[in-house]
Design an enzyme around this catalytic site. Structure first.
Site, PDB file in Angstrom:
ATOM      1  N   SER A 179       0.832  -1.203   0.000  1.00  0.00           N
ATOM      2  CA  SER A 179       0.000   0.000   0.000  1.00  0.00           C
ATOM      3  C   SER A 179       0.864   1.248   0.000  1.00  0.00           C
ATOM      4  O   SER A 179       1.797   1.382   0.788  1.00  0.00           O
ATOM      5  CB  SER A 179      -0.898   0.031   1.244  1.00  0.00           C
ATOM      6  OG  SER A 179      -1.498   1.311   1.351  1.00  0.00           O
ATOM      7  N   HIS A 181       0.024   3.905   1.129  1.00  0.00           N
ATOM      8  CA  HIS A 181      -0.177   4.599   2.408  1.00  0.00           C
ATOM      9  C   HIS A 181       0.918   4.253   3.425  1.00  0.00           C
ATOM     10  O   HIS A 181       1.109   4.968   4.389  1.00  0.00           O
ATOM     11  CB  HIS A 181      -1.565   4.291   2.970  1.00  0.00           C
ATOM     12  CG  HIS A 181      -2.650   5.041   2.244  1.00  0.00           C
ATOM     13  ND1 HIS A 181      -2.983   6.341   2.530  1.00  0.00           N
ATOM     14  CD2 HIS A 181      -3.446   4.674   1.223  1.00  0.00           C
ATOM     15  CE1 HIS A 181      -3.951   6.744   1.727  1.00  0.00           C
ATOM     16  NE2 HIS A 181      -4.254   5.750   0.914  1.00  0.00           N
ATOM     17  N   ASP A 188      -5.591  10.458   1.397  1.00  0.00           N
ATOM     18  CA  ASP A 188      -6.959  10.325   0.897  1.00  0.00           C
ATOM     19  C   ASP A 188      -7.724  11.541   1.391  1.00  0.00           C
ATOM     20  O   ASP A 188      -7.690  11.855   2.582  1.00  0.00           O
ATOM     21  CB  ASP A 188      -7.623   9.050   1.444  1.00  0.00           C
ATOM     22  CG  ASP A 188      -7.043   7.792   0.825  1.00  0.00           C
ATOM     23  OD1 ASP A 188      -6.405   7.903  -0.243  1.00  0.00           O
ATOM     24  OD2 ASP A 188      -7.227   6.719   1.409  1.00  0.00           O
ATOM     25  N   GLU A 231      -9.135   6.296  -8.377  1.00  0.00           N
ATOM     26  CA  GLU A 231      -9.406   6.812  -7.034  1.00  0.00           C
ATOM     27  C   GLU A 231      -9.257   8.336  -7.042  1.00  0.00           C
ATOM     28  O   GLU A 231      -8.152   8.847  -6.854  1.00  0.00           O
ATOM     29  CB  GLU A 231      -8.435   6.208  -6.001  1.00  0.00           C
ATOM     30  CG  GLU A 231      -8.624   4.718  -5.795  1.00  0.00           C
ATOM     31  CD  GLU A 231      -7.880   4.187  -4.571  1.00  0.00           C
ATOM     32  OE1 GLU A 231      -7.079   4.930  -3.988  1.00  0.00           O
ATOM     33  OE2 GLU A 231      -8.113   3.029  -4.203  1.00  0.00           O
ATOM     34  N   HIS A 234      -7.379  10.054  -3.947  1.00  0.00           N
ATOM     35  CA  HIS A 234      -6.050   9.646  -3.477  1.00  0.00           C
ATOM     36  C   HIS A 234      -4.955  10.465  -4.175  1.00  0.00           C
ATOM     37  O   HIS A 234      -4.736  10.345  -5.376  1.00  0.00           O
ATOM     38  CB  HIS A 234      -5.859   8.149  -3.758  1.00  0.00           C
ATOM     39  CG  HIS A 234      -4.539   7.577  -3.313  1.00  0.00           C
ATOM     40  ND1 HIS A 234      -4.406   6.649  -2.306  1.00  0.00           N
ATOM     41  CD2 HIS A 234      -3.263   7.804  -3.758  1.00  0.00           C
ATOM     42  CE1 HIS A 234      -3.128   6.323  -2.151  1.00  0.00           C
ATOM     43  NE2 HIS A 234      -2.412   7.024  -3.029  1.00  0.00           N
TER      44      HIS A 234
HETATM   45 ZN   LIG Z   1      -5.553   6.112  -0.656  1.00  0.00          ZN
END
Ligand SMILES: [Zn+2]
Length: 265
Positions: A179, A181, A188, A231, A234
């Site tokens: 990820s 992240h 996000d 997304e 993001h």
């Molecule tokens: Zn994200």
């Protein structure tokens, strides 16, 4: 109280209050789990917008990129060991040379390099009556694992086999270790809403994010390359130079790093 307990509570409240379809909500809650903070009004995710059907229909309607172009960027970025350009995704686990330098801002953790640019971007956006807020930034492996497991569980209801469910889940929630992240460089924004790209905030970001070093990381027309569905919420910090170059060329991070690697040969 543990995060999961809070989430379960939030899920229950939402189901009762909103009458939202169970599968749709749980998927949304799983995705957003534990990631809304720094916003007093966001303690309970009121608008649970994502759904399995939305994910699959969007993925299948994406413009197709030739497989030769996709394979050309498969190894992109593996030779680039620059903090702000670290490449993490389904095909690129978090490399061992990368260590996030974490700090906490308004209840969320992020890499220190992101704090000043994001603060400046938010301030300038605010001067234009655009409100930006972070739903999720750094996520550790434990949280990512629980998000991923829940996503797989949801897909097992509709997929013929467990491995199909895992494959489907990987397109919307990254596997632990894969990820972005985990880098602390991704944010996000504004509640993780599918329709975020119809908002003035999204329009403002599309025009200005690169000036602060941020890119829309998973564009609609690059899904075959990023291996992540579109997304709109993001954003990823890559530094101003890279962000502006990508905006100008229309490249996603994988393509940008592939071309950067090639030109340095
Ligand atoms: Zn994200």
């Amino acid at each position: 109280m543990k995060k999961q307990t809070i989430l379960h509570g939030a899920a229950y409240v939402l189901l009762v209050v909103g009458g939202v379809a169970v599968s749709t909500f749980l998927l949304s809650a799983a995705y957003d789990a534990g990631v809304r903070s720094g916003q007093p009004s966001a303690a309970v995710p009121v608008k649970a917008a994502r759904s399995v059907s939305a994910v699959s229909s969007r993925a299948s309607s994406a413009p197709k990129i030739p497989s030769s172009a996709v394979s050309a960027v498969q190894t992109a970025g593996q030779g680039i060991q620059e903090h702000d350009l670290v490449l993490v995704g389904p095909d690129h686990p978090l490399p061992s040379w990368y260590q996030p330098d974490l700090t906490e801002v308004s209840g969320v953790k992020m890499d220190k390099s992101v704090v000043q640019p994001f603060t400046a971007m938010r301030t300038d956006a605010s001067a234009n009556n655009i409100s930006l807020w972070i739903s999720s930034a750094y996520r550790d492996d434990a949280l990512q694992s629980s998000l991923f497991e829940r996503e797989v569980e949801e897909y097992t209801k509709t997929c013929p086999t467990y491995s199909d469910a895992v494959s489907a889940a990987e397109k919307s929630v990254a596997k632990p270790g894969c990820s972005e992240h985990a880098t602390g460089l991704a944010v996000d924004l504004n509640g993780v809403e599918d329709n975020f790209d119809t908002t003035p905030a999204s329009l403002w970001l599309q025009n200005h994010a690169q000036d602060y070093g941020f890119i829309l990381r998973y564009p609609k027309d690059k899904q075959d390359i990023t291996k992540i569905k579109y997304e709109p919420w993001h954003y990823r910090y890559v530094g101003v130079e890279a962000a502006k170059a990508m905006k100008q060329s229309g490249q996603c991070l994988e393509e940008y790093e592939a071309s950067k690697t090639q030109s340095s040969r």
